[in-house]
Scaffold this motif. Structure first.
Motif, mmCIF file in Angstrom:
data_model
loop_
_atom_site.group_PDB
_atom_site.id
_atom_site.type_symbol
_atom_site.label_atom_id
_atom_site.label_comp_id
_atom_site.label_asym_id
_atom_site.label_seq_id
_atom_site.Cartn_x
_atom_site.Cartn_y
_atom_site.Cartn_z
ATOM 1 N N TRP A 59 2.323 1.730 -3.428
ATOM 2 C CA TRP A 59 1.294 2.150 -4.385
ATOM 3 C C TRP A 59 0.868 3.597 -4.130
ATOM 4 O O TRP A 59 0.702 4.375 -5.079
ATOM 5 C CB TRP A 59 0.097 1.214 -4.272
ATOM 6 C CG TRP A 59 -1.006 1.579 -5.219
ATOM 7 C CD1 TRP A 59 -1.079 1.340 -6.556
ATOM 8 C CD2 TRP A 59 -2.209 2.271 -4.877
ATOM 9 N NE1 TRP A 59 -2.235 1.831 -7.080
ATOM 10 C CE2 TRP A 59 -2.963 2.417 -6.068
ATOM 11 C CE3 TRP A 59 -2.722 2.784 -3.688
ATOM 12 C CZ2 TRP A 59 -4.197 3.048 -6.098
ATOM 13 C CZ3 TRP A 59 -3.956 3.408 -3.720
ATOM 14 C CH2 TRP A 59 -4.684 3.541 -4.908
ATOM 15 N N SER A 62 0.826 -1.209 0.000
ATOM 16 C CA SER A 62 0.000 0.000 0.000
ATOM 17 C C SER A 62 0.859 1.258 0.000
ATOM 18 O O SER A 62 0.565 2.228 -0.719
ATOM 19 C CB SER A 62 -0.921 -0.004 1.229
ATOM 20 O OG SER A 62 -1.780 -1.114 1.206
ATOM 21 N N HIS A 76 3.592 6.027 -5.235
ATOM 22 C CA HIS A 76 3.610 6.123 -6.697
ATOM 23 C C HIS A 76 2.428 6.943 -7.207
ATOM 24 O O HIS A 76 2.583 7.802 -8.094
ATOM 25 C CB HIS A 76 3.578 4.715 -7.300
ATOM 26 C CG HIS A 76 3.513 4.717 -8.805
ATOM 27 N ND1 HIS A 76 4.594 5.027 -9.599
ATOM 28 C CD2 HIS A 76 2.478 4.468 -9.661
ATOM 29 C CE1 HIS A 76 4.242 4.958 -10.875
ATOM 30 N NE2 HIS A 76 2.957 4.618 -10.938
ATOM 31 N N THR A 77 1.243 6.696 -6.627
ATOM 32 C CA THR A 77 0.046 7.441 -7.048
ATOM 33 C C THR A 77 0.188 8.929 -6.728
ATOM 34 O O THR A 77 -0.142 9.794 -7.557
ATOM 35 C CB THR A 77 -1.194 6.862 -6.355
ATOM 36 O OG1 THR A 77 -1.310 5.469 -6.662
ATOM 37 C CG2 THR A 77 -2.454 7.576 -6.824
#
Length: 482
Positions: A35, A32, A38-39
């Protein structure tokens, strides 16, 4: 530490489930975080591109062929801080097509010379580049062209720290709260489910200790929803009930066997004592001795039966199977039994097929089974009634020999015990002498010949015992019974 030390089922599974849950949540947390970072980076770089384009469109104009920056860039960036969602600390350059710096609103100089921006960055094809500044800070550079009549007149360059673009303090807090909540809920769920599962098992374990101590006064939970747990509890109840019945039966049978062996000894002792003391003389003394001899022979027979049964149960007596025509074998057995039991009022019927039926059996052992079943039938009708023997072909590869009588039948509470060793029915124990080994011995012999002996039916006025035996597929030459 003692490796043989046992731990409770609740602790064992709860601990391991919780460790597995924590490992799973750690993996989820790592994935998580990667991610989300990166988001966030992708989102904030897109917003930075938008800001660069806005500056190029709104705060740069062309005057007398030269690119001239307008005022208000700093105020605009501050207004857009909430859009990016983080504290902005950008370095903004407005440069012309030759790389000369026209404006630096935040007045920061990441490069040695702020007069000319590195052309290598401006001439690169990518609009987003990651570089390391002179102070060692990893940063992203976003550039947007300043277009005038289709010609690139300059560039708007925004330099943003990589840490600021990926920072997510609020997201970390939310993620930590979510994972902690999942861990707590998961542990609580595992604990209560494990406790619910282990409770009936623990009850069964406690009940097993009671049974071990021959104490059958215990209670177990009813109506378990889990099928396996329900079957475990139900099977244990049935087993303990059966053990309780067998324990009571064992005590009763031991007393019965003791009585059967003690009675002839007592009788012989009294009779022989009378003869020795000259209480009786002459022919009467001979009669006393004859009775004593009969009692001794009866006791000898019971002891021989007991020894033979124990030997057979220990597989010490082999079975010798040969191929016989079962029709002839049964006729011979019935004829011999009829001669020895020719009593008025006893009817013996036989129903045998006309075609030859071959089977591989031990003729002597088969005769033992048949004689025992016929004797039991005779005792059931008290010597005055009907006994019928029938031979039938059943499922492929099997025959059934049925012995039927019209006696009072076996009561429902006794049906489960008739094949128990030393068991005799309530009526039979008073009417007939014996050890109660006939039926269990016969069943054991039948099974040793790959067959079985079962009580097919028993009602008032009709009792049928069925002897099942495998047959030969191809008829073979008949062999006469020995």
């Amino acid at each position: 530490m003692n490796n043989n030390q046992k731990i409770s089922l609740l602790r064992y599974w709860t601990t391991r489930y919780f460790i597995t849950l924590i490992i799973g949540l750690i993996v989820v947390a790592i994935v998580s975080v990667i991610w989300i970072r990166h988001t966030n980076l992708e989102h904030r770089l897109n917003v930075t591109k938008y800001l660069a384009q806005e500056i190029a469109d709104r705060f740069v104009e062309e005057q007398s062929g030269e690119t001239v920056p307008r005022e208000g860039v700093l105020e605009y960036i501050q207004e857009r801080q909430s859009i990016i969602g983080t504290e902005l600390d950008p370095i903004i350059y407005i440069v012309d097509s030759q790389g000369r710096v026209l404006s630096n609103p935040f007045e920061r100089e990441p490069f040695p010379s702020s007069e000319v921006f590195p052309l290598s960055i401006l001439q690169a094809e990518s609009e987003v580049q990651r570089i390391e500044l002179d102070n060692g800070v990893q940063s992203y550079i976003v550039k947007r062209p300043i277009q005038t009549e289709g010609v690139t007149a300059g560039w708007v360059v925004i330099i943003q720290s990589a840490n600021q673009l990926t920072q997510m303090n609020e997201e970390y807090r939310l993620l930590a709260i979510m994972l902690a909540s999942l861990a707590l809920i998961g542990w609580a769920t595992i604990y209560f489910l494990s406790r619910k599962l282990s409770k009936p098992i623990q009850d069964v374990a406690v009940a097993a200790k009671h049974v071990q101590e021959q104490n059958y006064n215990f209670t177990l939970p009813e109506n378990m929803k889990e099928q396996e747990v329900h079957e475990l509890v139900h099977s244990f109840k049935e087993m303990s009930s059966r053990l309780q019945q067998l324990e009571a039966l064992r005590s009763e049978l031991l007393a019965g066997v003791t009585h059967e062996l003690k009675t002839p000894i007592t009788s012989m002792t009294g009779l022989i004592q009378a003869v020795r003391d000259d209480v009786v003389k002459g022919e009467e003394a001979k009669d006393f001795l004859d009775v004593s001899l009969n009692e001794a022979n009866r006791m000898k027979t019971m002891v021989a039966d007991l020894l033979e049964f124990n030997s057979f149960a220990a597989n010490a007596i082999p079975i010798t199977k040969e191929k016989y025509e079962v029709n002839k074998l049964i006729k011979e057995i019935l004829h011999q039994w009829k001669v020895a039991n020719d009593e008025e009022g006893l009817e013996l019927h036989k129903h045998l097929p006309e075609e030859a039926v071959h089977a591989e059996v031990d003729s002597i052992r088969l005769q033992q089974i048949m004689v025992n079943l016929l004797n039991n039938a005779k005792q059931a009708v008290k010597g005055k009634g009907m006994v019928s023997v029938a031979l039938e072909k059943k499922a492929p590869g099997w025959i059934e020999i049925q012995v039927e009588d019209n006696g009072p039948g076996v009561s429902e509470e006794e049906k489960d015990f008739i094949f128990e060793r030393f068991y005799r029915g309530k009526n039979k124990k008073y009417d007939t002498h014996g050890l109660g080994l006939g039926l269990p011995f016969s069943k054991m012999i039948a099974q040793s010949m790959d067959g079985d002996l079962v009580l097919k039916e028993s009602t008032s006025g009709r009792t049928i015992f069925t002897l099942k035996l495998p047959v030969q597929n191809q008829p073979e030459e008949k062999a006469e019974p020995s």
